[in-house]
Design a protein around this motif. Structure first.
Motif, PDB file in Angstrom:
ATOM      1  N   ARG A  59       0.750  -1.228   0.105  1.00 40.88           N
ATOM      2  CA  ARG A  59       0.096  -0.139   0.236  1.00 40.88           C
ATOM      3  C   ARG A  59       0.938   1.293   0.010  1.00 40.88           C
ATOM      4  O   ARG A  59       0.521   2.219  -0.826  1.00 40.88           O
ATOM      5  N   ARG A  60       1.938   1.396   0.683  1.00 44.06           N
ATOM      6  CA  ARG A  60       3.069   2.552   0.718  1.00 44.06           C
ATOM      7  C   ARG A  60       3.518   2.599  -0.698  1.00 44.06           C
ATOM      8  O   ARG A  60       3.730   3.664  -1.133  1.00 44.06           O
ATOM      9  N   ALA A  61       3.706   1.498  -1.505  1.00 45.84           N
ATOM     10  CA  ALA A  61       4.307   1.504  -2.605  1.00 45.84           C
ATOM     11  C   ALA A  61       3.246   2.266  -3.669  1.00 45.84           C
ATOM     12  O   ALA A  61       3.498   2.884  -4.835  1.00 45.84           O
ATOM     13  N   LEU A  62       1.805   2.241  -3.295  1.00 42.09           N
ATOM     14  CA  LEU A  62       0.952   2.749  -4.233  1.00 42.09           C
ATOM     15  C   LEU A  62       0.857   4.362  -3.824  1.00 42.09           C
ATOM     16  O   LEU A  62      -0.162   5.100  -4.167  1.00 42.09           O
ATOM     17  N   GLY A  63       1.488   4.895  -2.778  1.00 46.60           N
ATOM     18  CA  GLY A  63       1.357   6.162  -2.193  1.00 46.60           C
ATOM     19  C   GLY A  63       0.835   6.448  -1.131  1.00 46.60           C
ATOM     20  O   GLY A  63       0.780   7.749  -0.723  1.00 46.60           O
ATOM     21  N   PHE A  64       0.169   5.592  -0.338  1.00 47.76           N
ATOM     22  CA  PHE A  64      -0.171   5.721   0.827  1.00 47.76           C
ATOM     23  C   PHE A  64       0.873   5.638   1.842  1.00 47.76           C
ATOM     24  O   PHE A  64       1.719   4.621   2.046  1.00 47.76           O
ATOM     25  N   LYS A  65       0.976   6.735   2.925  1.00 44.90           N
ATOM     26  CA  LYS A  65       1.972   6.794   3.820  1.00 44.90           C
ATOM     27  C   LYS A  65       1.612   5.758   5.028  1.00 44.90           C
ATOM     28  O   LYS A  65       2.415   5.151   5.579  1.00 44.90           O
ATOM     29  N   LEU A  66       0.362   5.750   5.318  1.00 44.64           N
ATOM     30  CA  LEU A  66       0.045   4.792   6.645  1.00 44.64           C
ATOM     31  C   LEU A  66       0.813   4.942   7.749  1.00 44.64           C
ATOM     32  O   LEU A  66       1.207   3.831   8.433  1.00 44.64           O
TER      33      LEU A  66
END
Length: 222
Positions: free
Chosen positions: A15-22
């Motif tokens: 998900r972080r690779a998709l741009g979400f910082k989380l």
């Protein structure tokens, strides 16, 4: 490393690779994994998710906070269910999500003028100029404070009247077009900055600090 922990780390990486910082969500998810590991559980269940969501370290009884914690697990469980059939996805009607956002305070033109006038009375002179310019820039552009604070000099094109904002929400970039009066104000700040600190070599648009906010909020003396 447990299979559940590995699955959680791979999920966050994806998900972080998709741009979400989380940032917060990632921290919550890994704490849930620790909660499961401490109980010898290798699969996500509704009971475990609900128990973790409602047993906070500070003993919070805020159901909105509980629902947000459970939502972190629910979203992860939806992903994990495709890989692990034993995964239980907490139903939507268990601690349903409540949207609660404090209404933003909108400063009136008079209040903004008063803030800038008060900023002009600060010392030393560079701090006053920085406060005034930052306040005005935020007011007329609607930029986030962090976006203004991280402006580099090469991101400020006063000839074209454009700011290049990088690392915005979801890691995206955008152009912020400026009104001629805003360009004039930034030029005035630029001249004053260079006059007060002529020998300073700094990449940030705001001098004598890594960011504008270092001058404004952390007491850096110009």
């Amino acid at each position: 490393m447990s299979a559940l922990r590995q699955a959680a780390e791979e999920y966050l990486a994806m998900r972080r690779a998709l741009g979400f910082k989380l940032t917060t969500q990632g921290r919550h998810l890994m704490r849930f994994v620790e909660f499961c590991e401490a109980r010898g559980a290798g699969h996500v269940t509704t009971g475990l998710a609900l128990a973790w969501a409602t047993q906070t370290s500070r003993g919070s009884s805020d159901e909105v906070y509980w629902s947000r914690r459970l939502m972190v697990v629910r979203i992860f469980a939806r992903h994990l269910a495709a890989l692990d059939p034993a995964t239980e996805v907490p139903p939507e009607d268990v601690l349903p999500h409540h949207y609660r956002r404090i209404a933003p305070y909108l400063y009136s033109p008079g209040e903004i003028t008063a803030l800038m006038a008060a900023a002009g009375r600060l010392a030393p002179p560079l701090r006053a100029a920085t406060w005034q310019t930052l306040t005005g820039l935020l007011a007329v552009t609607g930029m986030r404070k962090s976006e203004a604070c991280h402006l580099d000099r090469d991101q400020v094109d006063l000839d074209a009247g454009v700011l290049t904002i990088t690392g915005a929400k979801f890691g995206k970039s955008r152009l912020q077009f400026l009104h001629p009066t805003t360009v004039a104000a930034l030029r005035g700040y630029q001249r004053r900055r260079d006059w007060i600190t002529p020998s300073l070599v700094e990449t940030r648009f705001s001098p004598d600090a890594l960011v504008w906010v270092a001058v404004v909020f952390h007491g850096t003396v110009a």
